[in-house]
Design a protein around this motif. Sequence first.
Motif, PDB file in Angstrom:
ATOM      1  N   LYS A 106       0.799  -1.200  -0.146  1.00 31.90           N
ATOM      2  CA  LYS A 106      -0.166   0.195   0.167  1.00 31.90           C
ATOM      3  C   LYS A 106       0.838   1.339  -0.113  1.00 31.90           C
ATOM      4  N   ASN A 107       0.789   2.107  -1.081  1.00 34.66           N
ATOM      5  CA  ASN A 107       1.792   3.007  -1.114  1.00 34.66           C
ATOM      6  C   ASN A 107       1.185   4.498  -0.957  1.00 34.66           C
ATOM      7  N   LYS A 108      -0.312   4.788  -0.641  1.00 31.49           N
ATOM      8  CA  LYS A 108      -0.863   5.795  -0.568  1.00 31.49           C
ATOM      9  C   LYS A 108      -1.479   5.941   0.843  1.00 31.49           C
ATOM     10  N   ILE A 109      -0.974   5.549   2.096  1.00 29.43           N
ATOM     11  CA  ILE A 109      -1.680   5.556   3.231  1.00 29.43           C
ATOM     12  C   ILE A 109      -0.539   6.341   4.173  1.00 29.43           C
ATOM     13  N   SER A 110      -1.428   7.250   4.800  1.00 25.95           N
ATOM     14  CA  SER A 110      -0.606   8.099   5.827  1.00 25.95           C
ATOM     15  C   SER A 110      -0.352   7.603   7.135  1.00 25.95           C
ATOM     16  N   TYR A 111       0.610   8.050   8.029  1.00 26.31           N
ATOM     17  CA  TYR A 111       0.847   7.786   9.041  1.00 26.31           C
ATOM     18  C   TYR A 111      -0.355   7.980  10.042  1.00 26.31           C
ATOM     19  N   ASN A 112      -1.003   9.020   9.894  1.00 25.41           N
ATOM     20  CA  ASN A 112      -2.429   9.343  10.731  1.00 25.41           C
ATOM     21  C   ASN A 112      -3.539   8.037  10.449  1.00 25.41           C
ATOM     22  N   THR A 113      -3.627   7.716   9.046  1.00 24.41           N
ATOM     23  CA  THR A 113      -4.368   6.757   8.619  1.00 24.41           C
ATOM     24  C   THR A 113      -4.159   5.443   9.523  1.00 24.41           C
ATOM     25  N   ILE A 114      -2.932   5.070   9.641  1.00 26.19           N
ATOM     26  CA  ILE A 114      -2.460   3.862  10.413  1.00 26.19           C
ATOM     27  C   ILE A 114      -2.855   4.038  11.757  1.00 26.19           C
ATOM     28  N   ARG A 115      -2.175   5.043  12.301  1.00 25.88           N
ATOM     29  CA  ARG A 115      -2.063   5.299  13.829  1.00 25.88           C
ATOM     30  C   ARG A 115      -3.353   5.818  14.389  1.00 25.88           C
ATOM     31  N   GLY A 116      -4.025   6.645  13.652  1.00 27.41           N
ATOM     32  CA  GLY A 116      -5.008   7.425  14.060  1.00 27.41           C
ATOM     33  C   GLY A 116      -5.043   8.710  14.036  1.00 27.41           C
ATOM     34  N   SER A 117      -6.136   9.657  14.285  1.00 24.05           N
ATOM     35  CA  SER A 117      -5.998  10.976  13.769  1.00 24.05           C
ATOM     36  C   SER A 117      -5.065  11.794  14.771  1.00 24.05           C
ATOM     37  N   ALA A 118      -4.864  11.666  15.799  1.00 28.38           N
ATOM     38  CA  ALA A 118      -3.853  12.206  16.652  1.00 28.38           C
ATOM     39  C   ALA A 118      -2.451  11.917  16.306  1.00 28.38           C
ATOM     40  N   GLY A 119      -2.020  11.086  15.353  1.00 24.19           N
ATOM     41  CA  GLY A 119      -0.614  10.712  15.169  1.00 24.19           C
ATOM     42  C   GLY A 119      -0.053  10.211  15.989  1.00 24.19           C
ATOM     43  N   ALA A 120       1.203  10.484  16.329  1.00 26.66           N
ATOM     44  CA  ALA A 120       1.904   9.988  17.175  1.00 26.66           C
ATOM     45  C   ALA A 120       1.452  10.053  18.624  1.00 26.66           C
ATOM     46  N   ASN A 121       0.222  10.879  18.852  1.00 29.28           N
ATOM     47  CA  ASN A 121      -0.319  10.788  20.314  1.00 29.28           C
ATOM     48  C   ASN A 121      -1.417   9.912  20.532  1.00 29.28           C
ATOM     49  N   SER A 122      -1.637   9.261  19.317  1.00 37.03           N
ATOM     50  CA  SER A 122      -2.815   8.162  19.359  1.00 37.03           C
ATOM     51  C   SER A 122      -2.315   6.928  19.998  1.00 37.03           C
ATOM     52  N   VAL A 123      -3.139   6.295  20.458  1.00 36.28           N
ATOM     53  CA  VAL A 123      -3.024   4.721  20.980  1.00 36.28           C
ATOM     54  C   VAL A 123      -3.473   3.935  19.988  1.00 36.28           C
ATOM     55  N   PRO A 124      -2.940   2.676  19.804  1.00 37.06           N
ATOM     56  CA  PRO A 124      -3.586   1.819  18.849  1.00 37.06           C
ATOM     57  C   PRO A 124      -4.933   1.171  18.967  1.00 37.06           C
ATOM     58  N   GLY A 125      -5.738   2.459  18.915  1.00 36.74           N
ATOM     59  CA  GLY A 125      -7.302   2.132  19.262  1.00 36.74           C
ATOM     60  C   GLY A 125      -8.113   2.914  18.261  1.00 36.74           C
ATOM     61  N   GLU A 126      -7.091   3.399  17.022  1.00 36.29           N
ATOM     62  CA  GLU A 126      -7.798   4.159  15.968  1.00 36.29           C
ATOM     63  C   GLU A 126      -7.102   3.969  14.612  1.00 36.29           C
ATOM     64  N   GLY A 127      -7.636   4.320  13.784  1.00 36.92           N
ATOM     65  CA  GLY A 127      -7.146   4.022  12.299  1.00 36.92           C
ATOM     66  C   GLY A 127      -7.182   2.660  11.911  1.00 36.92           C
ATOM     67  N   VAL A 128      -6.258   2.164  11.263  1.00 37.40           N
ATOM     68  CA  VAL A 128      -6.066   0.973  10.604  1.00 37.40           C
ATOM     69  C   VAL A 128      -5.688  -0.162  11.685  1.00 37.40           C
ATOM     70  N   LEU A 129      -4.850   0.446  12.531  1.00 37.08           N
ATOM     71  CA  LEU A 129      -4.541  -0.588  13.676  1.00 37.08           C
ATOM     72  C   LEU A 129      -5.680  -0.952  14.608  1.00 37.08           C
ATOM     73  N   LYS A 130      -6.723  -0.046  14.848  1.00 37.64           N
ATOM     74  CA  LYS A 130      -7.904  -0.484  15.416  1.00 37.64           C
ATOM     75  C   LYS A 130      -8.547  -1.617  14.848  1.00 37.64           C
ATOM     76  N   ASN A 131      -8.757  -1.327  13.462  1.00 35.54           N
ATOM     77  CA  ASN A 131      -9.586  -2.516  12.753  1.00 35.54           C
ATOM     78  C   ASN A 131      -8.836  -3.824  12.752  1.00 35.54           C
ATOM     79  N   LEU A 132      -7.346  -3.922  12.555  1.00 36.67           N
ATOM     80  CA  LEU A 132      -6.612  -5.040  12.698  1.00 36.67           C
ATOM     81  C   LEU A 132      -6.675  -5.815  13.993  1.00 36.67           C
TER      82      LEU A 132
END
Length: 121
Positions: free
Chosen positions: A12-38
């Motif tokens: 996947k080449n068009k995915i952002s850090y915030n999409t993976i990690r969550g909307s708060a970026g580095a301050n997100s916990v793995p409960g948002e974004g792609v990681l939450k789904n996984l």
Amino acid sequence: MNSSDDDTAYPKNKISYNTIRGSAGANSVPGEGVLKNLNEKTAAAGFSLGNGFDLPTESMWEIAARAGCETRYYWGDDTSIASAYEWHSTSLHEVGKLKPNAWGLYDISGNVHQIVRDVAR
């Protein structure tokens, strides 16, 4: 690129850090974004992973990429054989077509940029 966005043979080449990690970026916990789904899908399938999946740190990525080697590159010092281990073009390539590192990890360098937990890119 010879693939559509949902082709699993290509990175996947068009995915952002915030999409993976969550909307708060580095301050997100793995409960948002792609990681939450996984993590939700893994739990629903009955797997217990403790704290779940997260991105590796830059240090973790380096350790995995180098696979214990002490040479300049994970395949050794010989740059003439680099094309057997990493892509050198602007096009995406199918995952796993070149040689892996010593730990069996493919596509460690070239193809796309890695995203790590402690460095927003």
